[in-house]
Design an enzyme around this catalytic site. Structure first.
Site, PDB file in Angstrom:
ATOM      1  N   ASN A  92      -9.327   1.312   9.959  1.00 39.11           N
ATOM      2  CA  ASN A  92      -8.465   1.160  11.124  1.00 39.11           C
ATOM      3  C   ASN A  92      -9.060   1.888  12.341  1.00 39.11           C
ATOM      4  O   ASN A  92      -9.604   1.276  13.254  1.00 39.11           O
ATOM      5  CB  ASN A  92      -7.051   1.638  10.836  1.00 39.11           C
ATOM      6  CG  ASN A  92      -6.039   1.190  11.886  1.00 39.11           C
ATOM      7  OD1 ASN A  92      -4.855   1.090  11.623  1.00 39.11           O
ATOM      8  ND2 ASN A  92      -6.468   0.868  13.104  1.00 39.11           N
ATOM      9  N   LYS A 109       0.860  -1.191   0.000  1.00 36.61           N
ATOM     10  CA  LYS A 109       0.000   0.000   0.000  1.00 36.61           C
ATOM     11  C   LYS A 109       0.890   1.233   0.000  1.00 36.61           C
ATOM     12  O   LYS A 109       1.694   1.433   0.906  1.00 36.61           O
ATOM     13  CB  LYS A 109      -0.902   0.006   1.224  1.00 36.61           C
ATOM     14  CG  LYS A 109      -1.735   1.287   1.318  1.00 36.61           C
ATOM     15  CD  LYS A 109      -2.534   1.391   2.597  1.00 36.61           C
ATOM     16  CE  LYS A 109      -2.967   2.836   2.817  1.00 36.61           C
ATOM     17  NZ  LYS A 109      -3.706   3.015   4.061  1.00 36.61           N
ATOM     18  N   ALA A 169      -9.628   5.392   4.593  1.00 38.74           N
ATOM     19  CA  ALA A 169      -9.528   6.596   5.442  1.00 38.74           C
ATOM     20  C   ALA A 169     -10.830   7.364   5.609  1.00 38.74           C
ATOM     21  O   ALA A 169     -11.538   7.632   4.644  1.00 38.74           O
ATOM     22  CB  ALA A 169      -8.464   7.566   4.924  1.00 38.74           C
ATOM     23  N   GLY A 170     -11.085   7.718   6.865  1.00 38.74           N
ATOM     24  CA  GLY A 170     -12.179   8.632   7.174  1.00 38.74           C
ATOM     25  C   GLY A 170     -13.493   7.999   7.581  1.00 38.74           C
ATOM     26  O   GLY A 170     -14.377   8.674   8.091  1.00 38.74           O
ATOM     27  N   GLY A 216      -8.227   8.972  10.003  1.00 35.88           N
ATOM     28  CA  GLY A 216      -8.492   8.984  11.436  1.00 35.88           C
ATOM     29  C   GLY A 216      -9.515  10.008  11.889  1.00 35.88           C
ATOM     30  O   GLY A 216      -9.735  10.180  13.082  1.00 35.88           O
TER      31      GLY A 216
END
Lengths: 257, 67
Positions: free
Chosen positions: A209, A100, A187-188, A161
């Protein structure tokens, strides 16, 4: 029923949910959350070994790279050189070719630096890497990434995050429509329903995550995301009903007393 | 004795030690790390052949949790 297969760079994945392994309380919690999520691919970071503390536990003791696909990332890299160095080291570690790439441009927003990202993608593909690319939701630049040989396009939903969810549905939809390689929202995402919506829109997968690790109960949230992704995918495949501006009764009107 | 920089820290090692010997000294599993020696990545097969000299810079990395 036709089988719904998810393939990234010739790797067949059972789950359309990819999870990150950062921000957990400890490795035990990481391993439990990964298991509960049903993901068969996890992202990992490359960092210096702590030479002085030999007893410190290590990730590979808790998540066996032979049983789960490790996707090394370049988190924290702000230039193409840093990212290339990191991924070349990752490849040496265990022969990982599927990686990645993320090259960041701004410390406050962790927004991707697309100039460096494009440059790096081109070089990595040339070196035989299979590159999944964290990127902005720019329609032209994501097309360019695909032209450069990216194995997956991974646009952000909102800053890393942040948990702000899908802030760019129109752009994401356009990217999904035009891309021939998998589109994975990275993300997000803030909560399980965000993942369902992304999947209903036709994304091939989501990468989560913080939304799991920073929840009050990461193990339960991992399961919530597993179900959310399955649900969203099924809903996308089933095809939603048409929207109407007037009511339509669900019970038959014939035989009404 | 030779002084090298290992992950940014000054470390003293015996002269003419190989990377393999250094990993043993620090109890590091060669299968779980990757090494950069003065800016060049060293293939695992060369750990026994690569000798460390005074002022060498060595980076030893592994995988940790990340998103």
């Amino acid at each position: 029923m036709q089988k719904d297969i998810f393939k990234v760079a010739n790797k067949r994945l059972k789950s359309r949910l990819i999870v990150g392994t950062g921000k957990y309380k400890n490795f035990k919690e990481t391993a439990q959350a990964v298991k509960e999520s049903g993901a068969d691919m996890v992202t990992v970071a490359v960092r210096r070994v702590n030479i002085l503390d030999k007893k410190k536990p290590i990730l590979t003791d808790y998540l066996n790279p032979k049983k789960i696909i490790y996707l090394p990332n370049t988190a924290g890299c702000f230039t193409s050189e840093e990212a290339l160095r990191t991924l070349r080291l990752a490849r040496e570690m265990g022969g990982w070719k599927l990686v990645k790439l993320e090259v960041l441009g701004d410390k406050k927003t962790l927004y991707p630096n697309m100039i460096e990202t494009l440059k790096s993608t081109k070089i990595l593909v040339k070196e035989g890497f299979k590159v999944m690319v964290y990127c902005t939701d720019d329609i032209l630049l994501t097309k360019k990434l695909e032209d450069f040989g990216a194995s997956a396009i991974m646009p952000l939903a909102s800053p890393i995050g942040s948990g702000l969810g899908l802030q760019n549905k129109v752009n994401l939809s356009l990217i999904i429509k035009q891309s021939k390689v998998p589109v994975i929202v990275d993300a997000g995402i803030g909560t399980a329903s965000d993942a369902t919506i992304a999947m209903e829109m036709g994304c091939d997968g989501v990468l989560i995550n913080s939304a799991i690790a920073n929840s009050k109960n990461p193990i339960k949230m991992a399961r919530a995301f597993k179900n959310a992704v399955i649900s969203g995918r099924d809903s996308y495949l089933a095809g939603r009903m048409k929207k109407n501006y007037f009511a339509s009764p669900s019970s038959p009107t014939d035989g009404l007393i | 004795m030779a002084k090298i920089q290992l992950n940014g820290k000054k470390v003293t090692i015996k002269p003419n030690a190989t990377i393999y010997e250094l990993l043993e000294k620090f109890k590091l599993n060669s299968k779980k790390v990757a090494i950069e020696h003065n800016g060049t990545i060293i293939p695992k097969s060369n750990y026994k052949k690569k000798y460390l000299r005074n002022n060498d810079k060595l980076e030893v990395v592994h995988f940790i949790g990340g998103g």
